[in-house]
Design an enzyme around this catalytic site. Structure first.
Site, mmCIF file in Angstrom:
data_model
loop_
_atom_site.group_PDB
_atom_site.id
_atom_site.type_symbol
_atom_site.label_atom_id
_atom_site.label_comp_id
_atom_site.label_asym_id
_atom_site.label_seq_id
_atom_site.Cartn_x
_atom_site.Cartn_y
_atom_site.Cartn_z
ATOM 1 C CB CYS A 101 -1.185 0.027 1.359
ATOM 2 S SG CYS A 101 -1.797 1.201 1.215
ATOM 3 C CD GLU A 106 -0.859 -2.125 -5.911
ATOM 4 O OE1 GLU A 106 0.370 -1.839 -6.268
ATOM 5 O OE2 GLU A 106 -1.012 -2.936 -4.815
#
Length: 217
Positions: free
Chosen positions: A2, A110
């Site tokens: 993340c 992402e």
């Protein structure tokens, strides 16, 4: 992993969502809050943590600075911590025991995709925090996001994803507890089902910061 996320709720919506953890004299974080469509490492981030037995909403820097570091200008500042090795790594062992936290989030990025709940509701990223105190008494509070193996939605993009704590389990996660308590937290760090989640390509939704459209990795 993340490395970017979003927190786009208007102040009044966020205040209502976080009202269980707010008191009348505990809204100083509002003075520093603004909706953000791109939250980056080493920036101030909003965090819910328990300190001295009291839950608090505060801003911290994203990038963990362990309390035992002598020179804060040297060494890595991890933005993520692997759930599988929290009890082993020197930087994470202490925070895993005593300083778990939660980061409110409306979506995480992402590569060229935004992962978020289909209903648009906020959710919690699991994290760790620590407090570094200098010889002159200065203090710096920092945090990182815990990651786990990716579920079926995220796996085509990356082999890791942030740990998401379900609503209603905030107090359980924040409670320092003993070794048995920490063992009971381990199932909460499983990837979880992708049902109820969506993945949106960045081309379908502009990601901006400071009025300029950005690309992201």
């Amino acid at each position: 992993m993340c490395g970017r996320y979003t927190l786009e709720s208007p102040t009044d919506v966020l205040r209502e969502r976080l009202s269980p953890w707010l008191s009348d004299d505990d809204e100083s974080w509002l003075a520093f809050y603004a909706p953000r469509s791109l939250v980056c490492p080493f920036e101030p981030v909003l965090v819910l943590r328990r300190d001295h037995g009291r839950d608090q909403l505060v801003h911290m820097l994203w990038g963990l600075l362990p309390s035992w570091v002598k020179d804060p200008s040297r060494g890595p500042r991890p933005i993520n911590a692997r759930s599988e090795t929290l009890a082993e790594k020197p930087s994470f062992r202490g925070p895993w025991r005593h300083h778990r936290c939660l980061l409110p989030c409306s979506g995480y990025l992402e590569k060229n995709n935004l992962i978020r709940r289909e209903d648009g509701e906020l959710f919690w990223l699991a994290g760790l925090w620590d407090r570094w105190i200098g010889a002159d008494g200065s203090e710096v509070e920092t945090c990182c996001v815990i990651t786990t193996a990716a579920n079926a939605l995220v796996a085509p993009l990356h082999d890791r994803m942030p740990v998401v704590i379900p609503p209603g389990l905030e107090a359980v996660w924040l409670e320092p507890g003993d070794h048995a308590h920490r063992r009971n937290l381990e199932p909460m760090m499983d990837p979880g089902s992708p049902a109820g989640w969506s993945c949106l390509r960045s081309g379908d939704r502009p990601i901006s910061k400071g009025g300029q459209q950005l690309s992201f990795l």
